[in-house]
Design an enzyme around this catalytic site. Structure first.
Site, PDB file in Angstrom:
ATOM      1  N   TRP A   1      48.998 -38.384  30.297  1.00 48.83           N
ATOM      2  CA  TRP A   1      48.395 -38.821  31.551  1.00 48.83           C
ATOM      3  C   TRP A   1      48.000 -37.610  32.388  1.00 48.83           C
ATOM      4  O   TRP A   1      48.395 -36.487  32.110  1.00 48.83           O
ATOM      5  CB  TRP A   1      49.273 -39.801  32.317  1.00 48.83           C
ATOM      6  CG  TRP A   1      50.676 -39.349  32.702  1.00 48.83           C
ATOM      7  CD1 TRP A   1      51.416 -38.339  32.157  1.00 48.83           C
ATOM      8  CD2 TRP A   1      51.486 -39.922  33.711  1.00 48.83           C
ATOM      9  NE1 TRP A   1      52.647 -38.248  32.754  1.00 48.83           N
ATOM     10  CE2 TRP A   1      52.731 -39.222  33.727  1.00 48.83           C
ATOM     11  CE3 TRP A   1      51.345 -40.970  34.609  1.00 48.83           C
ATOM     12  CZ2 TRP A   1      53.756 -39.515  34.596  1.00 48.83           C
ATOM     13  CZ3 TRP A   1      52.385 -41.270  35.474  1.00 48.83           C
ATOM     14  CH2 TRP A   1      53.570 -40.552  35.463  1.00 48.83           C
ATOM     15  N   ASN A   2      47.160 -37.890  33.405  1.00 41.89           N
ATOM     16  CA  ASN A   2      46.598 -36.815  34.220  1.00 41.89           C
ATOM     17  C   ASN A   2      46.609 -37.209  35.695  1.00 41.89           C
ATOM     18  O   ASN A   2      46.601 -38.400  36.033  1.00 41.89           O
ATOM     19  CB  ASN A   2      45.125 -36.562  33.846  1.00 41.89           C
ATOM     20  CG  ASN A   2      44.927 -36.230  32.395  1.00 41.89           C
ATOM     21  OD1 ASN A   2      45.216 -35.127  31.953  1.00 41.89           O
ATOM     22  ND2 ASN A   2      44.419 -37.194  31.636  1.00 41.89           N
TER      23      ASN A   2
ATOM     24  N   HIS B   1      32.377 -39.219  46.632  1.00 45.49           N
ATOM     25  CA  HIS B   1      30.945 -39.316  46.364  1.00 45.49           C
ATOM     26  C   HIS B   1      30.536 -38.363  45.236  1.00 45.49           C
ATOM     27  O   HIS B   1      29.650 -37.526  45.379  1.00 45.49           O
ATOM     28  CB  HIS B   1      30.156 -39.051  47.650  1.00 45.49           C
ATOM     29  CG  HIS B   1      30.495 -40.024  48.736  1.00 45.49           C
ATOM     30  ND1 HIS B   1      29.819 -41.213  48.920  1.00 45.49           N
ATOM     31  CD2 HIS B   1      31.485 -40.010  49.654  1.00 45.49           C
ATOM     32  CE1 HIS B   1      30.362 -41.875  49.927  1.00 45.49           C
ATOM     33  NE2 HIS B   1      31.378 -41.177  50.386  1.00 45.49           N
TER      34      HIS B   1
ATOM     35  N   HIS C   1      28.563 -43.517  42.145  1.00 44.13           N
ATOM     36  CA  HIS C   1      29.485 -43.893  43.211  1.00 44.13           C
ATOM     37  C   HIS C   1      28.849 -44.862  44.200  1.00 44.13           C
ATOM     38  O   HIS C   1      27.639 -45.037  44.242  1.00 44.13           O
ATOM     39  CB  HIS C   1      30.025 -42.656  43.944  1.00 44.13           C
ATOM     40  CG  HIS C   1      28.991 -41.862  44.691  1.00 44.13           C
ATOM     41  ND1 HIS C   1      28.310 -40.820  44.116  1.00 44.13           N
ATOM     42  CD2 HIS C   1      28.539 -41.953  45.964  1.00 44.13           C
ATOM     43  CE1 HIS C   1      27.467 -40.307  44.997  1.00 44.13           C
ATOM     44  NE2 HIS C   1      27.590 -40.978  46.133  1.00 44.13           N
TER      45      HIS C   1
ATOM     46  N   ASP D   1      28.479 -46.111  48.163  1.00 45.01           N
ATOM     47  CA  ASP D   1      28.510 -45.716  49.569  1.00 45.01           C
ATOM     48  C   ASP D   1      28.825 -46.930  50.422  1.00 45.01           C
ATOM     49  O   ASP D   1      28.077 -47.920  50.403  1.00 45.01           O
ATOM     50  CB  ASP D   1      27.158 -45.169  50.025  1.00 45.01           C
ATOM     51  CG  ASP D   1      26.804 -43.822  49.418  1.00 45.01           C
ATOM     52  OD1 ASP D   1      27.696 -43.175  48.841  1.00 45.01           O
ATOM     53  OD2 ASP D   1      25.626 -43.427  49.517  1.00 45.01           O
TER      54      ASP D   1
ATOM     55  N   HIS E   1      30.504 -44.507  55.688  1.00 48.32           N
ATOM     56  CA  HIS E   1      30.147 -43.175  55.190  1.00 48.32           C
ATOM     57  C   HIS E   1      29.226 -42.442  56.158  1.00 48.32           C
ATOM     58  O   HIS E   1      29.228 -41.208  56.196  1.00 48.32           O
ATOM     59  CB  HIS E   1      29.494 -43.314  53.815  1.00 48.32           C
ATOM     60  CG  HIS E   1      28.956 -42.051  53.222  1.00 48.32           C
ATOM     61  ND1 HIS E   1      29.654 -40.868  53.190  1.00 48.32           N
ATOM     62  CD2 HIS E   1      27.762 -41.784  52.615  1.00 48.32           C
ATOM     63  CE1 HIS E   1      28.937 -39.937  52.589  1.00 48.32           C
ATOM     64  NE2 HIS E   1      27.782 -40.459  52.243  1.00 48.32           N
TER      65      HIS E   1
ATOM     66  N   HIS F   1      20.528 -43.276  54.120  1.00 50.49           N
ATOM     67  CA  HIS F   1      21.897 -43.349  54.622  1.00 50.49           C
ATOM     68  C   HIS F   1      21.921 -43.937  56.031  1.00 50.49           C
ATOM     69  O   HIS F   1      22.713 -44.836  56.333  1.00 50.49           O
ATOM     70  CB  HIS F   1      22.531 -41.955  54.636  1.00 50.49           C
ATOM     71  CG  HIS F   1      22.950 -41.455  53.299  1.00 50.49           C
ATOM     72  ND1 HIS F   1      22.068 -40.912  52.397  1.00 50.49           N
ATOM     73  CD2 HIS F   1      24.169 -41.407  52.708  1.00 50.49           C
ATOM     74  CE1 HIS F   1      22.720 -40.538  51.307  1.00 50.49           C
ATOM     75  NE2 HIS F   1      24.000 -40.837  51.458  1.00 50.49           N
TER      76      HIS F   1
END
Length: 257
Positions: free
Chosen positions: A61-62, A69, A73, A75, A79, A207
């Protein structure tokens, strides 16, 4: 047979294809870089905890380090300053994450002009050919830019004057966000705005207008060329990060074949 059983049968026999619109997420994933004095996001990376060794003999595992973002992804309205009183990513209603989608293909124009901007008349011409934009659905803007995603330099396409990637004009962004029934905009580029949108009025209008209207963005999509102009169903699955402005997401499309 129930509706859900019919859907599962259609998926298993190929009448409904599930198309993955998500770019692979790795340390090579292109990331938007802002000029000084602005802060930048962390790149994606894995930090190994254990891998079948003394740290954990039977498991691998990590830890994941990434910005909200990075890569494909989602938004959320919060944001952007225009949506600061809107939903964070955990507050987006689940029903809005499954919605109809249409694809507007401007890939030939973007190939000829990396700075191509979509205008209102381009969308109206698309509607004349394919019907109205979907009420409560997504506009997916195809530019062919996903072909560049394997190399950050060509994907960001920047020089001393800035980044040169296709997008949407300020007038068109306002119209789409405020006067059409779509709930979000999906693109293949690093962000929903054009590379030169810092110089627009207002700056970064996709945006500003979409998130200010309580709508959403999806970026770094792939495989839009495998979708019809209309008729697909989009499934977006961001992590419900409490207080989050966005999240890496797995984005799928269901297409009837």
């Amino acid at each position: 047979m129930s509706l859900l059983s019919q859907l599962l049968t259609a998926v298993s026999d190929g009448r409904v294809e599930i198309v993955d619109l998500t770019a692979p997420l790795s340390e090579r994933t292109p990331v938007l870089r802002l000029p000084e004095p602005f802060a930048n996001t962390a790149r994606f990376r894995l930090e190994e905890i254990s891998r079948y060794d003394d740290r954990g003999p039977a498991w691998y595992w990590n830890d994941v380090v990434t910005g909200e973002h990075v890569g494909t992804h989602f938004d959320a309205p919060v944001h952007w300053v225009t949506g600061r009183d809107g939903e964070d990513v955990s507050q987006v209603p689940a029903a809005r994450l499954v919605a109809p989608a249409v694809v507007l293909d401007a890939s030939e124009r973007a190939a000829a002009d990396p700075g191509f901007l979509l205008e209102i008349d381009h969308v109206r011409d698309w509607e004349k050919a394919h019907g109205p934009l979907p009420d409560g659905g997504w506009l997916l803007y195809r530019t062919g830019w996903d072909a560049r995603c394997g190399d950050e330099e060509t994907f960001l396409n920047a020089d001393e004057t800035g980044s040169h990637t296709p997008g949407i004009s300020a007038e068109c962004a306002r119209w789409l966000a405020e006067e059409t029934p779509v709930i979000g905009l999906g693109v293949e580029t690093v962000g929903t705005d054009a590379g030169g949108a810092h110089a627009f009025d207002p700056p970064f209008p996709c945006h500003a207008y979409f998130l200010g209207a309580g709508k959403y963005g999806l970026t770094q999509l792939q495989n839009l060329d495998r979708l019809p102009a209309r008729g697909a169903v989009l499934v977006a699955s961001p992590l419900p990060i409490v207080g989050g402005s966005g999240s890496p997401a797995r984005v799928l499309a269901l297409v009837e074949r």
